[in-house]
Design a protein around this motif. Structure first.
Motif, mmCIF file in Angstrom:
data_model
loop_
_atom_site.group_PDB
_atom_site.id
_atom_site.type_symbol
_atom_site.label_atom_id
_atom_site.label_comp_id
_atom_site.label_asym_id
_atom_site.label_seq_id
_atom_site.Cartn_x
_atom_site.Cartn_y
_atom_site.Cartn_z
ATOM 1 N N CYS A 153 43.547 -33.786 84.763
ATOM 2 C CA CYS A 153 44.356 -34.950 85.141
ATOM 3 C C CYS A 153 45.343 -34.575 86.252
ATOM 4 N N PHE A 154 45.817 -35.591 86.933
ATOM 5 C CA PHE A 154 46.924 -35.440 87.863
ATOM 6 C C PHE A 154 48.158 -36.059 87.226
ATOM 7 N N LEU A 155 49.266 -35.345 87.320
ATOM 8 C CA LEU A 155 50.554 -35.833 86.832
ATOM 9 C C LEU A 155 51.433 -36.022 88.064
ATOM 10 N N TRP A 156 51.837 -37.268 88.318
ATOM 11 C CA TRP A 156 52.560 -37.623 89.542
ATOM 12 C C TRP A 156 53.917 -38.176 89.154
ATOM 13 N N ARG A 157 54.979 -37.495 89.561
ATOM 14 C CA ARG A 157 56.342 -37.922 89.237
ATOM 15 C C ARG A 157 56.726 -39.090 90.136
ATOM 16 N N GLN A 158 57.044 -40.194 89.526
ATOM 17 C CA GLN A 158 57.476 -41.396 90.221
ATOM 18 C C GLN A 158 58.996 -41.514 90.101
ATOM 19 N N LYS A 159 59.562 -42.505 90.748
ATOM 20 C CA LYS A 159 61.014 -42.696 90.702
ATOM 21 C C LYS A 159 61.511 -42.872 89.267
ATOM 22 N N ASP A 160 60.824 -43.714 88.492
ATOM 23 C CA ASP A 160 61.293 -44.035 87.141
ATOM 24 C C ASP A 160 60.404 -43.494 86.028
ATOM 25 N N GLY A 161 59.441 -42.651 86.365
ATOM 26 C CA GLY A 161 58.546 -42.162 85.334
ATOM 27 C C GLY A 161 57.442 -41.287 85.898
ATOM 28 N N PHE A 162 56.295 -41.344 85.224
ATOM 29 C CA PHE A 162 55.141 -40.556 85.628
ATOM 30 C C PHE A 162 53.906 -41.438 85.690
ATOM 31 N N ALA A 163 53.026 -41.109 86.624
ATOM 32 C CA ALA A 163 51.686 -41.686 86.647
ATOM 33 C C ALA A 163 50.743 -40.572 86.222
ATOM 34 N N VAL A 164 49.891 -40.876 85.255
ATOM 35 C CA VAL A 164 48.888 -39.921 84.785
ATOM 36 C C VAL A 164 47.527 -40.463 85.204
ATOM 37 N N PHE A 165 46.815 -39.693 86.022
ATOM 38 C CA PHE A 165 45.464 -40.055 86.458
ATOM 39 C C PHE A 165 44.475 -39.179 85.712
ATOM 40 N N GLY A 166 43.474 -39.805 85.118
ATOM 41 C CA GLY A 166 42.424 -39.071 84.431
ATOM 42 C C GLY A 166 41.076 -39.694 84.747
ATOM 43 N N PRO A 167 39.998 -39.044 84.336
ATOM 44 C CA PRO A 167 38.673 -39.593 84.593
ATOM 45 C C PRO A 167 38.491 -40.941 83.885
ATOM 46 N N ARG A 168 38.020 -41.920 84.615
ATOM 47 C CA ARG A 168 37.838 -43.256 84.038
ATOM 48 C C ARG A 168 36.881 -43.234 82.844
ATOM 49 N N SER A 169 35.887 -42.373 82.916
ATOM 50 C CA SER A 169 34.915 -42.299 81.821
ATOM 51 C C SER A 169 35.553 -41.813 80.523
ATOM 52 N N SER A 170 36.726 -41.213 80.621
ATOM 53 C CA SER A 170 37.443 -40.728 79.437
ATOM 54 C C SER A 170 38.764 -41.467 79.227
#
Length: 186
Positions: A153-170
């Motif tokens: 996964c990718f963990l992306w720090r945003q202004k007010d939180g985090f975006a977590v990107f993972g494989p759509r199939s999972s």
């Protein structure tokens, strides 16, 4: 005439939002994603072309760049993910490929990834239970690759939180892991 209707990565008609005390987990849809990777000795050329196309600079290692409606985050050596609203950018990969020519490899990623945004006071405690990324000390806009529930996964720090990107199939497995960690914290 038959018209197809898209579904979210979790298989629903509408994006899911889960609320806990001190935490909100939001399934993010309606985003266009395109990966951009410089071909051999073309990094400087695509940086100039990307600036002209996107109006923002490609970020350095472990960083992201955010414009008004578009963002780019680093995903690997001389590789980036472009993130924009899907509406109006349905052909983003084609537009980026035309702008880059033979200097880069461009791949449509919109349906390859799912995204969950985490916001709230307990988000770091939740992430501490899920991955080895030091989420509490990640600077705003920082991006890191990590394992969550055995998923890359990718963990992306945003202004007010985090975006977590993972494989759509999972997506369901990733969502389940986020919910389990949230329940143990909240």
């Amino acid at each position: 005439m038959l018209k197809l209707k898209s579904i979210t990565p979790l298989g629903a008609d509408e994006a899911r939002v889960d609320r806990f005390t001190g935490l909100t987990i939001t399934e993010v849809t309606e985003r266009a994603l395109v990966s951009l990777t410089a071909r051999n000795d073309q990094a400087d050329a695509i940086r100039d072309k990307a600036r002209g196309l996107l109006g923002i600079d490609l970020p350095d290692i472990g960083d992201s760049a955010m414009g008004n409606i578009r963002s780019v985050f680093w995903i690997g050596p001389e590789s980036w993910m472009i993130d924009m609203p899907y509406s109006g950018n349905e052909y983003l990969a084609r537009q980026v490929k035309q702008a880059m020519g033979d200097s880069a490899s461009v791949v449509e990623q919109t349906d390859g990834w799912c995204r969950f945004d985490l916001e709230g006071a307990t988000m770091n405690s939740v992430l501490e239970r899920l991955c080895n990324a030091d989420s509490a000390n990640l600077a705003e806009r920082a991006v890191t690759r990590t394992q969550i529930h055995h998923l890359g996964c990718f963990l992306w720090r945003q202004k007010d939180g985090f975006a977590v990107f993972g494989p759509r199939s999972s997506a369901a497995s990733l969502h389940h892991a986020l919910l389990q960690a949230a329940q143990s914290v909240c």
